[in-house]
Design a protein around this motif. Structure first.
Motif, PDB file in Angstrom:
ATOM      1  N   GLY A   1      -5.322 -12.385  -2.731  1.00 37.92           N
ATOM      2  CA  GLY A   1      -5.051 -11.622  -3.956  1.00 37.92           C
ATOM      3  C   GLY A   1      -3.688 -11.868  -4.548  1.00 37.92           C
TER       4      GLY A   1
ATOM      5  N   LEU B   1      -0.045  -3.772  -0.740  1.00 41.33           N
ATOM      6  CA  LEU B   1      -1.376  -3.354  -0.288  1.00 41.33           C
ATOM      7  C   LEU B   1      -1.282  -2.048   0.487  1.00 41.33           C
ATOM      8  CD1 LEU B   1      -2.990  -6.752   0.806  1.00 41.33           C
ATOM      9  CD2 LEU B   1      -3.632  -5.334  -1.160  1.00 41.33           C
TER      10      LEU B   1
ATOM     11  N   GLN C   1     -13.728  -6.369  -2.314  1.00 40.41           N
ATOM     12  CA  GLN C   1     -12.599  -5.569  -2.790  1.00 40.41           C
ATOM     13  C   GLN C   1     -11.610  -6.387  -3.613  1.00 40.41           C
ATOM     14  OE1 GLN C   1     -11.777  -3.905   1.339  1.00 40.41           O
ATOM     15  NE2 GLN C   1     -11.447  -2.056   0.108  1.00 40.41           N
TER      16      GLN C   1
ATOM     17  N   SER D   1      -3.867 -10.495   1.442  1.00 37.68           N
ATOM     18  CA  SER D   1      -2.727 -10.554   0.531  1.00 37.68           C
ATOM     19  C   SER D   1      -2.588 -11.957  -0.056  1.00 37.68           C
ATOM     20  CB  SER D   1      -1.432 -10.142   1.241  1.00 37.68           C
ATOM     21  OG  SER D   1      -0.986 -11.151   2.128  1.00 37.68           O
TER      22      SER D   1
ATOM     23  N   TYR E   1      -0.785   0.672  -2.103  1.00 41.53           N
ATOM     24  CA  TYR E   1      -2.038   0.999  -2.783  1.00 41.53           C
ATOM     25  C   TYR E   1      -2.941   1.838  -1.873  1.00 41.53           C
ATOM     26  CZ  TYR E   1      -0.791  -2.645  -6.196  1.00 41.53           C
ATOM     27  OH  TYR E   1      -0.162  -3.402  -7.146  1.00 41.53           O
ATOM     28  N   ASP E   2      -2.913   1.550  -0.592  1.00 47.64           N
ATOM     29  CA  ASP E   2      -3.685   2.324   0.379  1.00 47.64           C
ATOM     30  C   ASP E   2      -3.183   3.760   0.416  1.00 47.64           C
ATOM     31  OD1 ASP E   2      -5.151   3.301   2.490  1.00 47.64           O
ATOM     32  OD2 ASP E   2      -4.097   2.121   4.028  1.00 47.64           O
TER      33      ASP E   2
ATOM     34  N   TYR F   1     -10.026  -5.888   5.025  1.00 48.08           N
ATOM     35  CA  TYR F   1     -10.591  -5.825   3.673  1.00 48.08           C
ATOM     36  C   TYR F   1     -11.774  -6.783   3.562  1.00 48.08           C
ATOM     37  CZ  TYR F   1      -6.149  -3.553   2.465  1.00 48.08           C
ATOM     38  OH  TYR F   1      -5.074  -2.707   2.425  1.00 48.08           O
TER      39      TYR F   1
ATOM     40  N   VAL G   1      -0.827 -10.781  -3.534  1.00 47.54           N
ATOM     41  CA  VAL G   1      -0.103  -9.506  -3.534  1.00 47.54           C
ATOM     42  C   VAL G   1       0.500  -9.330  -2.157  1.00 47.54           C
ATOM     43  CG1 VAL G   1      -0.306  -6.994  -3.735  1.00 47.54           C
ATOM     44  CG2 VAL G   1      -1.645  -8.463  -5.247  1.00 47.54           C
TER      45      VAL G   1
ATOM     46  N   LEU H   1      -6.506   1.431  -3.381  1.00 44.67           N
ATOM     47  CA  LEU H   1      -7.312   0.405  -2.715  1.00 44.67           C
ATOM     48  C   LEU H   1      -7.213   0.608  -1.210  1.00 44.67           C
ATOM     49  CD1 LEU H   1      -9.043  -2.158  -3.040  1.00 44.67           C
ATOM     50  CD2 LEU H   1      -6.932  -3.489  -2.832  1.00 44.67           C
TER      51      LEU H   1
ATOM     52  N   ARG I   1     -11.537  -5.432  -7.345  1.00 44.23           N
ATOM     53  CA  ARG I   1     -10.811  -4.198  -7.633  1.00 44.23           C
ATOM     54  C   ARG I   1      -9.310  -4.464  -7.601  1.00 44.23           C
ATOM     55  NH1 ARG I   1     -11.814   1.434  -7.570  1.00 44.23           N
ATOM     56  NH2 ARG I   1     -10.012   2.688  -6.972  1.00 44.23           N
ATOM     57  N   LEU I   2      -8.873  -5.270  -6.645  1.00 40.74           N
ATOM     58  CA  LEU I   2      -7.447  -5.609  -6.570  1.00 40.74           C
ATOM     59  C   LEU I   2      -7.008  -6.334  -7.845  1.00 40.74           C
ATOM     60  CD1 LEU I   2      -4.743  -5.851  -5.107  1.00 40.74           C
ATOM     61  CD2 LEU I   2      -5.618  -7.920  -3.991  1.00 40.74           C
ATOM     62  N   HIS I   3      -7.828  -7.285  -8.301  1.00 45.27           N
ATOM     63  CA  HIS I   3      -7.494  -8.020  -9.517  1.00 45.27           C
ATOM     64  C   HIS I   3      -7.430  -7.090 -10.726  1.00 45.27           C
ATOM     65  CE1 HIS I   3      -8.887 -12.159  -7.784  1.00 45.27           C
ATOM     66  NE2 HIS I   3      -7.701 -11.792  -7.366  1.00 45.27           N
TER      67      HIS I   3
END
Length: 286
Positions: A11, A18, A45, A8, A21-22, A41, A13, A27, A48-50
């Motif tokens: 990213g 997170l 990955q 986190s 998103y899961d 993670y 976030v 993600l 993809r998060l970005h």
């Protein structure tokens, strides 16, 4: 591998997002410890998060983002273009509505600032001659949508007149037929002056109206100069004058466009010079 807290931070976030998103399948962790439930993670990955963050920043919903990423990290360009085109239209509409709302607030503030002071408008009572007009009369769903529908109605009016061989004159005229205040289903007639000879012309079109705007013995009138949405201040001034001088409205508000067409090449011509007219009669007791 990175624990959810470390990932986190990488990213930028929150761990809560997170986990969200899961849950949505946007993600999923590379690995989840079956004993502790800890999510892990990988650095791969992060891209993809970005991408999720970037698409979300454009205003796309998580559901839309999920559909875009269904096929992995390769974004389907045509689908993305379609979503962004819709998003652009939505944002444009929101901006127009907010701008119109801001201008109404400004008009109201101006009215409040002049409360208890002499009106900044010179209001006169005069007679109005009859006028031949071509018009279309269509409801506007809500006040914030006035700008959009005003433009559409003017375009439709001129197109229909051209089809019917009717030459427009000046000025353009807008009539507001609602007898009581409302901010929905606004009864608006968009018109332009024409030669009287056209009124009795037979036309194969039920949408275009050819009629005479009747003469009026008395009307309260003022000249407004400024942006179209700001004319609310002028309308309020007229209403105040009518109520405090023993009159009542006897017809729709007329908005006479003295400065020329409202739109040229689809662009609204601000500021405008308008004459606002309200037919009136003397209030009688009993």
């Amino acid at each position: 591998m990175f624990k959810i807290g470390d990932f986190s931070q990488l990213g930028q976030v929150s761990t809560r997002m997170l986990r969200h998103y899961d849950k949505l399948g946007l993600l999923k962790p590379s690995n989840t410890d079956k004993w502790t439930g800890y999510r892990y993670y990988t650095i791969d990955q992060l891209s993809r998060l970005h991408r999720i963050i970037a698409l979300k920043d454009l205003g796309l919903s998580l559901e839309q983002i999920s559909r875009l990423l269904d096929n992995g990290d390769d974004l389907p360009v045509a689908q993305l273009r379609g979503m962004l085109t819709i998003r652009r239209a939505d944002l444009s509409q929101e901006l127009q509505e907010k701008q119109a709302q801001l201008e109404r607030v400004e008009a109201r503030l101006t009215h409040l600032e002049h409360a208890g002071q002499p009106s900044p408008y010179e209001i006169v009572v005069k007679s109005l001659p009859s006028q031949a007009i071509a018009s279309i009369r269509e409801p506007v769903p809500s006040a914030p949508e006035m700008e959009y529908y005003c433009k559409v109605h003017h375009e439709q009016l001129y197109a229909l007149m051209q089809q019917c061989g009717i030459r427009p004159l000046t000025p353009e005229i807008t009539l507001y037929h609602n007898k009581e205040y409302t901010d929905v289903e606004l009864d608006v007639e968009t018109a332009v002056s024409i030669l009287p000879k056209y009124i009795n012309q037979a036309i194969d079109n039920d949408y275009l109206i050819l009629r005479e705007l009747p003469a009026v013995e008395q009307a309260a009138c003022l000249i407004y100069e400024g942006p179209y949405p700001g004319m609310t201040a002028g309308v309020l001034a007229l209403i105040t004058y009518i109520g405090t001088h023993g009159f009542v409205a006897a017809g729709p508000l007329r908005e006479i466009h003295l400065s020329g067409p409202t739109y040229i090449d689809g662009i609204r011509q601000d500021p405008a010079v308008l004459e606002l007219q309200v037919p009136i009669v003397q209030l009688t007791n009993g």
